[in-house]
Design a protein around this motif. Structure first.
Motif, PDB file in Angstrom:
ATOM      1  N   ASP A  72       0.830  -1.216   0.000  1.00 27.76           N
ATOM      2  CA  ASP A  72       0.000   0.000   0.000  1.00 27.76           C
ATOM      3  C   ASP A  72       0.862   1.263   0.000  1.00 27.76           C
ATOM      4  O   ASP A  72       0.558   2.247  -0.674  1.00 27.76           O
ATOM      5  CB  ASP A  72      -0.964   0.001   1.201  1.00 27.76           C
ATOM      6  N   LEU A  76       1.586   1.014  -4.520  1.00 30.81           N
ATOM      7  CA  LEU A  76       0.425   1.694  -5.131  1.00 30.81           C
ATOM      8  C   LEU A  76       0.795   3.016  -5.826  1.00 30.81           C
ATOM      9  O   LEU A  76       0.319   3.270  -6.934  1.00 30.81           O
ATOM     10  CB  LEU A  76      -0.689   1.932  -4.093  1.00 30.81           C
ATOM     11  N   VAL A  79       2.185   2.296  -9.402  1.00 37.46           N
ATOM     12  CA  VAL A  79       1.368   1.521 -10.363  1.00 37.46           C
ATOM     13  C   VAL A  79       0.983   2.330 -11.609  1.00 37.46           C
ATOM     14  O   VAL A  79       1.032   1.809 -12.729  1.00 37.46           O
ATOM     15  CB  VAL A  79       0.121   0.926  -9.655  1.00 37.46           C
ATOM     16  N   PRO A  80       0.625   3.616 -11.471  1.00 35.86           N
ATOM     17  CA  PRO A  80       0.224   4.363 -12.669  1.00 35.86           C
ATOM     18  C   PRO A  80       1.299   4.413 -13.760  1.00 35.86           C
ATOM     19  O   PRO A  80       0.982   4.639 -14.931  1.00 35.86           O
ATOM     20  CB  PRO A  80      -0.061   5.780 -12.137  1.00 35.86           C
ATOM     21  N   VAL A  96      -5.243  -3.371  -3.608  1.00 30.38           N
ATOM     22  CA  VAL A  96      -5.392  -2.568  -4.832  1.00 30.38           C
ATOM     23  C   VAL A  96      -6.838  -2.062  -4.938  1.00 30.38           C
ATOM     24  O   VAL A  96      -7.778  -2.868  -4.906  1.00 30.38           O
ATOM     25  CB  VAL A  96      -5.015  -3.398  -6.083  1.00 30.38           C
ATOM     26  N   THR A 100      -9.147   0.847  -9.958  1.00 32.39           N
ATOM     27  CA  THR A 100      -8.012   0.893 -10.882  1.00 32.39           C
ATOM     28  C   THR A 100      -8.426   0.425 -12.274  1.00 32.39           C
ATOM     29  O   THR A 100      -9.254  -0.475 -12.411  1.00 32.39           O
ATOM     30  CB  THR A 100      -6.828   0.030 -10.385  1.00 32.39           C
ATOM     31  N   THR A 101      -7.844   1.049 -13.286  1.00 30.37           N
ATOM     32  CA  THR A 101      -8.108   0.602 -14.654  1.00 30.37           C
ATOM     33  C   THR A 101      -6.894  -0.146 -15.203  1.00 30.37           C
ATOM     34  O   THR A 101      -6.853  -0.501 -16.375  1.00 30.37           O
ATOM     35  CB  THR A 101      -8.417   1.806 -15.582  1.00 30.37           C
ATOM     36  N   LYS A 102      -5.911  -0.373 -14.346  1.00 32.36           N
ATOM     37  CA  LYS A 102      -4.682  -1.037 -14.791  1.00 32.36           C
ATOM     38  C   LYS A 102      -4.981  -2.507 -15.115  1.00 32.36           C
ATOM     39  O   LYS A 102      -5.615  -3.195 -14.313  1.00 32.36           O
ATOM     40  CB  LYS A 102      -3.680  -0.965 -13.641  1.00 32.36           C
TER      41      LYS A 102
END
Ligand code: 5RP
Length: 293
Positions: A72, A76, A79-80, A96, A100-102
Motif C-alpha cells: 500500500d 500503489l 502503479v500508474p 489494490v 483501478t483501470t490497470k
C-alpha cells in the motif's frame, strides 16, 4: 421511429469502400478470439506492440520481499507508471483499489515456498476467481527440467484450456531452478514447449548470447523477466537488448521496486520499451526524474 421514410435518401453505404479486415498487432495472436485479443491489447500497447509489466507477486512463495513489505505504501504510488500489474489475488483484493483501470495479470499457480521444492506447484486459483477479478491474463510457472516438470506443464495446459473457454490468456513463466543452466539453448527449449502447448505469451530471462534465437523460435510474444537487483544502467541495458532482439516487453520486479526511485525507473524502462530509447539516454531520464522527486 428509428427509420423514417423521408430520411432514407440520406443513407450512405460507402459501396466503393471495402470494410477493413485488420490483422492483430501481436505476434502469433491473430487466430485468437475477440475477448482474448482485447485482453492482450490492454496488456500490450497496440501502438508500440510492447508492454512494461510490473511484477509484485514474489510474496506467493517468498513472503515479504524487500520493497514489497508494504504494498500500500511502496507500490500503489508507482502503479500508474506501469502498463500492467502482475500480482496475487490476495494482494489485489486486500490492497489494490477496485477503481483501478490497470490491466491485471493474476498469478494462478502456487502451493510451494522457498523452504521446499519450488517446482511442486498446483493451480491455486479457480477460473471463476479470475473472471470475478476481471483479469487480463493468468500467470503459471513452468519448470522445464525441474523435479515436477510434468506437473507444472500440465498446470499450464489446464489453464490454457480453461482460459480459452472464457477468453482469458495464459502467461507461461519459465522458472529456472538453482542448478539449471541459463543459456539460450535452455530458454529456446522452455519457451518453445510453452508456446507449442498453448501459452499465449511467455516470460523468460534474458541471456547475453543468442537471446534473439529464443525470441525468433518462439511463435508468441516474449516478455523479459527482470531477476535480482542490478545497477540501473545494467537493468536498462538488459531491457534495451531484450526488446531490440525481439522481446515484446518486460515483466520486471526487483529492478523496479528495489531501485532508489521506482517511479523514475519505470519511466526509464518505458522509454526503452515503447520509444526504443538507448540505455544511456534512459539513464539520464532516470537521474533527472529521480532528482526531481
Ligand atoms: C517468479 C516471477 C516473479 O513474478 C517475477 O519474475 C519476479 O520478478 P523479478 O525477478 O524481476 O524481481 O514470475 O518467477
Amino acid at each position: 421511429m428509428p427509420d423514417m421514410d423521408e430520411l432514407k435518401d440520406a443513407k450512405q453505404y460507402y459501396n466503393d469502400m471495402p470494410q477493413k479486415t485488420e490483422g492483430f498487432f501481436l505476434k502469433g495472436s491473430n487466430a485468437l478470439d475477440w475477448g482474448m485479443k482485447n485482453r492482450l491489447a490492454r496488456i500490450f500497447n497496440p501502438e508500440s506492440g510492447r508492454t512494461v509489466m510490473l511484477a509484485i507477486d514474489h510474496g506467493y512463495f517468498q513472503g515479504p520481499t524487500t520493497g514489497l513489505e508494504r504494498i500500500d505504501v511502496n507500490i500503489l504510488p508507482i502503479v500508474p507508471y506501469a502498463d500492467t500489474l502482475m500480482l496475487t489475488r490476495g494482494i489485489l483484493r486486500s490492497i489494490v483499489p477496485p477503481a483501478t483501470t490497470k490491466p491485471i495479470v493474476l498469478r494462478v499457480s502456487g502451493g510451494t515456498s522457498i523452504l521446499k521444492e519450488l517446482s511442486n506447484e498446483e493451480i491455486a486459483v479457480d477460473i471463476e476467481e479470475s473472471i470475478r477479478l476481471n483479469v487480463c491474463a493468468m500467470a503459471v510457472q513452468v519448470f522445464i527440467g525441474g523435479e515436477y516438470e510434468r506437473q507444472s506443464i500440465i498446470n499450464m495446459t489446464k489453464m490454457v484450456d480453461i482460459g480459452t473457454r472464457y477468453g482469458i490468456p495464459t502467461l507461461a513463466v519459465t522458472a529456472v531452478g538453482k542448478d539449471m543452466a541459463r543459456d539460450a539453448r535452455y530458454f529456446r527449449l522452455a519457451t518453445r514447449i510453452c508456446a507449442e502447448l498453448g501459452a499465449h505469451y511467455i516470460k523468460t530471462y534474458y541471456v547475453e548470447k543468442d537471446f534473439e534465437t529464443v525470441c525468433a523460435s518462439c511463435p508468441v510474444p516474449i516478455v523479459m523477466a527482470g531477476g535480482k537487483k542490478i545497477p540501473e544502467l545494467d537493468a536498462l541495458t538488459m531491457a534495451y537488448n531484450a526488446v531490440q532482439q525481439g522481446a515484446s516487453g518486460v515483466d520486471m520486479g526487483r529492478n523496479i521496486f528495489q531501485s532508489d526511485s521506482p517511479i523514475a525507473m519505470l519511466q526509464a524502462v518505458g522509454a526503452i520499451v515503447h520509444n526504443n530509447e538507448i540505455p544511456e539516454k534512459a539513464l539520464d531520464l532516470y537521474q533527472t526524474l529521480k532528482n526531481q522527486s
